[in-house]
Design a protein around this motif. Structure first.
Motif, PDB file in Angstrom:
ATOM      1  N   ILE A 160       0.843  -1.200   0.000  1.00 16.35           N
ATOM      2  CA  ILE A 160       0.000   0.000   0.000  1.00 16.35           C
ATOM      3  C   ILE A 160       0.877   1.248   0.000  1.00 16.35           C
ATOM      4  O   ILE A 160       0.657   2.188  -0.778  1.00 16.35           O
ATOM      5  N   ASP A 161       1.868   1.255   0.876  1.00 16.74           N
ATOM      6  CA  ASP A 161       2.773   2.404   0.965  1.00 16.74           C
ATOM      7  C   ASP A 161       3.502   2.625  -0.362  1.00 16.74           C
ATOM      8  O   ASP A 161       3.686   3.763  -0.804  1.00 16.74           O
ATOM      9  N   ALA A 162       3.916   1.533  -0.993  1.00 21.41           N
ATOM     10  CA  ALA A 162       4.633   1.649  -2.265  1.00 21.41           C
ATOM     11  C   ALA A 162       3.751   2.268  -3.352  1.00 21.41           C
ATOM     12  O   ALA A 162       4.213   3.101  -4.148  1.00 21.41           O
ATOM     13  N   HIS A 163       2.484   1.888  -3.402  1.00 22.27           N
ATOM     14  CA  HIS A 163       1.583   2.471  -4.395  1.00 22.27           C
ATOM     15  C   HIS A 163       1.379   3.961  -4.136  1.00 22.27           C
ATOM     16  O   HIS A 163       1.358   4.768  -5.077  1.00 22.27           O
ATOM     17  N   LEU A 164       1.212   4.340  -2.867  1.00 22.79           N
ATOM     18  CA  LEU A 164       1.037   5.756  -2.543  1.00 22.79           C
ATOM     19  C   LEU A 164       2.282   6.559  -2.914  1.00 22.79           C
ATOM     20  O   LEU A 164       2.200   7.623  -3.544  1.00 22.79           O
ATOM     21  N   THR A 165       3.436   6.052  -2.508  1.00 19.55           N
ATOM     22  CA  THR A 165       4.686   6.773  -2.741  1.00 19.55           C
ATOM     23  C   THR A 165       5.002   6.886  -4.226  1.00 19.55           C
ATOM     24  O   THR A 165       5.364   7.966  -4.726  1.00 19.55           O
ATOM     25  N   SER A 166       4.858   5.797  -4.945  1.00 18.48           N
ATOM     26  CA  SER A 166       5.177   5.831  -6.380  1.00 18.48           C
ATOM     27  C   SER A 166       4.151   6.644  -7.158  1.00 18.48           C
ATOM     28  O   SER A 166       4.478   7.245  -8.191  1.00 18.48           O
ATOM     29  N   ALA A 167       2.905   6.690  -6.672  1.00 17.33           N
ATOM     30  CA  ALA A 167       1.893   7.502  -7.357  1.00 17.33           C
ATOM     31  C   ALA A 167       2.256   8.978  -7.319  1.00 17.33           C
ATOM     32  O   ALA A 167       1.946   9.721  -8.261  1.00 17.33           O
ATOM     33  N   ILE A 168       2.921   9.400  -6.234  1.00 17.50           N
ATOM     34  CA  ILE A 168       3.406  10.785  -6.177  1.00 17.50           C
ATOM     35  C   ILE A 168       4.682  10.924  -6.997  1.00 17.50           C
ATOM     36  O   ILE A 168       4.841  11.860  -7.788  1.00 17.50           O
ATOM     37  N   ALA A 169       5.613   9.992  -6.831  1.00 17.39           N
ATOM     38  CA  ALA A 169       6.901  10.084  -7.524  1.00 17.39           C
ATOM     39  C   ALA A 169       6.723  10.092  -9.036  1.00 17.39           C
ATOM     40  O   ALA A 169       7.510  10.717  -9.758  1.00 17.39           O
ATOM     41  N   MET A 170       5.709   9.397  -9.531  1.00 15.00           N
ATOM     42  CA  MET A 170       5.454   9.330 -10.976  1.00 15.00           C
ATOM     43  C   MET A 170       4.166  10.071 -11.332  1.00 15.00           C
ATOM     44  O   MET A 170       3.422   9.672 -12.222  1.00 15.00           O
ATOM     45  N   ALA A 171       3.898  11.144 -10.619  1.00 16.77           N
ATOM     46  CA  ALA A 171       2.672  11.910 -10.829  1.00 16.77           C
ATOM     47  C   ALA A 171       2.573  12.422 -12.263  1.00 16.77           C
ATOM     48  O   ALA A 171       3.577  12.585 -12.956  1.00 16.77           O
ATOM     49  N   GLU A 172       1.355  12.681 -12.696  1.00 16.53           N
ATOM     50  CA  GLU A 172       1.080  13.089 -14.072  1.00 16.53           C
ATOM     51  C   GLU A 172       0.346  14.429 -14.091  1.00 16.53           C
ATOM     52  O   GLU A 172      -0.407  14.742 -13.169  1.00 16.53           O
ATOM     53  N   ARG A 173       0.528  15.176 -15.142  1.00 16.14           N
ATOM     54  CA  ARG A 173      -0.185  16.428 -15.322  1.00 16.14           C
ATOM     55  C   ARG A 173      -1.571  16.138 -15.889  1.00 16.14           C
ATOM     56  O   ARG A 173      -1.729  15.383 -16.839  1.00 16.14           O
ATOM     57  N   SER A 174      -2.596  16.706 -15.285  1.00 12.11           N
ATOM     58  CA  SER A 174      -3.962  16.473 -15.736  1.00 12.11           C
ATOM     59  C   SER A 174      -4.266  17.330 -16.968  1.00 12.11           C
ATOM     60  O   SER A 174      -3.537  18.282 -17.272  1.00 12.11           O
ATOM     61  N   PRO A 175      -5.345  17.028 -17.679  1.00 10.55           N
ATOM     62  CA  PRO A 175      -5.686  17.825 -18.868  1.00 10.55           C
ATOM     63  C   PRO A 175      -5.879  19.307 -18.569  1.00 10.55           C
ATOM     64  O   PRO A 175      -5.652  20.148 -19.433  1.00 10.55           O
ATOM     65  N   ALA A 176      -6.279  19.624 -17.332  1.00 13.25           N
ATOM     66  CA  ALA A 176      -6.521  21.024 -16.984  1.00 13.25           C
ATOM     67  C   ALA A 176      -5.357  21.649 -16.228  1.00 13.25           C
ATOM     68  O   ALA A 176      -5.468  22.763 -15.735  1.00 13.25           O
ATOM     69  N   GLY A 177      -4.236  20.926 -16.136  1.00 13.09           N
ATOM     70  CA  GLY A 177      -3.037  21.509 -15.558  1.00 13.09           C
ATOM     71  C   GLY A 177      -2.777  21.208 -14.100  1.00 13.09           C
ATOM     72  O   GLY A 177      -1.798  21.704 -13.530  1.00 13.09           O
ATOM     73  N   LEU A 178      -3.619  20.397 -13.473  1.00 12.03           N
ATOM     74  CA  LEU A 178      -3.346  19.991 -12.094  1.00 12.03           C
ATOM     75  C   LEU A 178      -2.356  18.824 -12.094  1.00 12.03           C
ATOM     76  O   LEU A 178      -2.069  18.230 -13.128  1.00 12.03           O
ATOM     77  N   MET A 179      -1.850  18.500 -10.899  1.00 12.48           N
ATOM     78  CA  MET A 179      -0.964  17.349 -10.767  1.00 12.48           C
ATOM     79  C   MET A 179      -1.772  16.188 -10.200  1.00 12.48           C
ATOM     80  O   MET A 179      -2.342  16.291  -9.103  1.00 12.48           O
ATOM     81  N   MET A 180      -1.828  15.094 -10.947  1.00 21.09           N
ATOM     82  CA  MET A 180      -2.557  13.903 -10.516  1.00 21.09           C
ATOM     83  C   MET A 180      -1.586  12.861  -9.983  1.00 21.09           C
ATOM     84  O   MET A 180      -0.470  12.733 -10.504  1.00 21.09           O
ATOM     85  N   PRO A 181      -1.979  12.103  -8.960  1.00 21.03           N
ATOM     86  CA  PRO A 181      -1.212  10.892  -8.665  1.00 21.03           C
ATOM     87  C   PRO A 181      -1.194  10.021  -9.914  1.00 21.03           C
ATOM     88  O   PRO A 181      -2.156  10.029 -10.691  1.00 21.03           O
ATOM     89  N   ASN A 182      -0.120   9.302 -10.142  1.00 19.38           N
ATOM     90  CA  ASN A 182      -0.058   8.415 -11.303  1.00 19.38           C
ATOM     91  C   ASN A 182      -1.306   7.534 -11.319  1.00 19.38           C
ATOM     92  O   ASN A 182      -1.569   6.784 -10.381  1.00 19.38           O
ATOM     93  N   GLN A 183      -2.090   7.646 -12.382  1.00 19.56           N
ATOM     94  CA  GLN A 183      -3.415   7.046 -12.386  1.00 19.56           C
ATOM     95  C   GLN A 183      -3.397   5.526 -12.340  1.00 19.56           C
ATOM     96  O   GLN A 183      -4.149   4.899 -11.595  1.00 19.56           O
ATOM     97  N   SER A 184      -2.538   4.907 -13.111  1.00 23.15           N
ATOM     98  CA  SER A 184      -2.477   3.449 -13.098  1.00 23.15           C
ATOM     99  C   SER A 184      -2.051   2.934 -11.731  1.00 23.15           C
ATOM    100  O   SER A 184      -2.613   1.975 -11.194  1.00 23.15           O
TER     101      SER A 184
END
Length: 503
Positions: free
Chosen positions: A334-358
């Motif tokens: 669980i911790d690894a998914h949370l941490t990597s979702a931030i580390a590999m975050a993606e830019r949203s279509p409207a310019g926000l920063m999303m946690p890595n969606q996958s």
């Protein structure tokens, strides 16, 4: 600006019609079944002002101090700050609470991303979307989510049964929409507003539908009725059920009996395409806060199990250590998914920063999908005494206390009272009605398991594995259609080549 706990309590003393256990609630802030969570939410508001927690709970924006939980995320640093704020809340309150705002407000950020699409479909509500997103940041309301309808017979369309089984618009007026139906909402009875929107269901076969409607509902609006399930608080002594009496987030069936929704609160209306666009991205941000609760729950299970084992020396056994390791692997996953979702975050279509969606959607499946098995493993490690230990009153009664002192005291380190407290905590965490309710909540609160998997399917990078096999097997590029990206161009590879290397 950030509110205080007193501001919050006063804001929900608005005469709303709340029913629980056959009783009309006079004051939701004082009723024993609601007061524990009202107090926790008030504590969260006060943490934004307390010197020891203000820095982690707030952020300055446009000359104002705002709640960290409500601020839109524009960078990876924003997500680390949000994670620290949630951790601070869970540590201060000493348990897991989910629907306290930071998990539900993320749906508004998804609406921000959908604004352009919704505007193309029907431009009349675009200003409302921007205004309400800004209001959440500046007014600091307790904002929750309204998704699930009663639904009725799911084999039938809304037109083939009582139309009120799904919330819908019954007419338009100069003042706004008149809506009828019902929604199940956690925490609605003691929240300020809810983003109310269609459930995962058919909205009809046409382009337009009265069921395709989304709006911000002021939960103090006349005409709303809150019919709540009976809470776990007060059912049994707090000494014996410490979690049930403090952390039960009560759900309500919120009845919309021809309720007026002012036009300025309407976010989309009639267009089925609008409802579909919104549902497809609804948990883009909120899944992170949801999964973070699972991490805290895992820590509580590990701690309860390990204390039970160490008090009797069973933690030295290899078989026991292997079971503890299974719990640890789940927790670290669980911790690894949370941490990597931030580390590999993606830019949203409207310019926000999303946690890595996958990664964040896969993390949600990983956390919720294994929770039942991990709870059972923790029960096994805690042993049968969590289901057998007498209640606190027996440890104090003159006729029984000496015997319980004798049989529950182990050594100078573990006296009877500490063992009783540990058994009570573990029982409430794993075996009680509250524990079972919590497990069901984890499975269905953001959507049912099939929808969790559908989100993974929509967001996983399928081209990466396909191209790896194409290259390894020597297949022609024709089999990939228009895809030409190599394995080295996958999101993970790009991160290792850039972020890992540092600036």
């Amino acid at each position: 600006m950030i509110r205080t706990g007193t501001d919050y309590r006063e804001s929900i003393r608005d005469g709303r019609e709340i029913h629980v256990n056959g009783e009309r609630v006079a004051d939701v802030t004082a009723h024993p079944m609601f007061k524990p969570l009202v107090d926790i939410r008030a504590r969260i508001f006060d943490m934004a002002h307390a010197p020891e927690t203000a820095a982690v709970m707030t952020v300055r924006g446009e000359g104002e101090v705002n709640a960290q939980a409500n601020a839109l995320p524009f960078s990876q640093a924003d997500w680390w700050a949000k994670r620290r704020a949630t951790e601070a809340v869970l540590d201060v309150v000493g348990g897991v609470v989910t629907r306290v705002g930071d998990e539900t407000v993320g749906e508004m950020w998804s609406l921000h991303d959908c604004a352009a699409t919704l505007n193309e479909i029907d431009p009349q509500f675009a200003p409302n979307i921007a205004a309400h997103i800004a209001r959440v940041v500046r007014a600091d309301p307790f904002h929750v989510s309204a998704n699930t309808d009663p639904k009725g017979d799911r084999s039938k369309t809304p037109g083939e049964q009582d139309p009120d089984m799904l919330l819908h618009v019954v007419r338009e007026t100069d003042a706004g929409l008149i809506v009828r139906g019902a929604k199940f909402e956690t925490a609605a009875a003691y929240a300020n507003q809810a983003f109310t929107k269609p459930t995962i269901a058919t909205w009809g076969e046409g382009v337009l539908s009265p069921y395709a409607v989304g709006f911000i509902c002021d939960l103090g609006t006349p005409g709303l009725k809150f019919i709540c399930r009976t809470g776990f608080a007060t059912r049994a002594p707090a000494e014996d059920y410490p979690l049930s009496n403090r952390f039960d987030e009560i759900e309500a069936l919120v009845i919309f009996d021809d309720v007026l929704i002012p036009w300025e609160n309407v976010l989309f209306h009639r267009h089925v395409a609008s409802a579909m666009a919104m549902r497809a991205t609804l948990h883009r941000y909120s899944a992170f806060a949801f999964v973070q609760r699972s991490l805290k729950f895992a820590d509580m299970m590990i701690g309860a199990a390990l204390f039970n084992l160490r008090q009797t020396g069973l933690d030295r056994l290899q078989g026991v250590q292997e079971k503890l390791a299974q719990l640890a692997c789940w927790r670290e996953g669980i911790d690894a998914h949370l941490t990597s979702a931030i580390a590999m975050a993606e830019r949203s279509p409207a310019g926000l920063m999303m946690p890595n969606q996958s990664l964040i959607y896969a993390g949600r499946v990983f956390a919720a999908g294994q929770m039942a098995a991990m709870m059972h493993l923790a029960r096994e490690l805690c042993g049968g005494q969590i289901g057998l230990t007498p209640d606190a009153a027996a440890f104090r009664a003159p006729e029984t206390a000496p015997w319980l002192e004798k049989f529950y005291g182990i050594n100078d380190e573990w006296q009877a009272e500490d063992r009783r407290r540990l058994m009570a905590f573990a029982r409430d965490l794993l075996n009680s009605d509250y524990a079972g309710h919590r497990l069901t909540f984890e499975l269905f609160a953001q959507s049912p398991p099939f929808a969790h998997l559908a989100a993974v399917y929509r967001n996983f990078d399928w081209d990466g594995p396909l191209d790896c096999v194409r290259q390894a097997a020597g297949l022609s590029e024709r089999v990939m259609g228009t895809a030409t990206r190599s394995c080295a161009d996958s999101p993970a590879s790009r991160w290792f080549a850039t972020e890992r290397a540092g600036p």
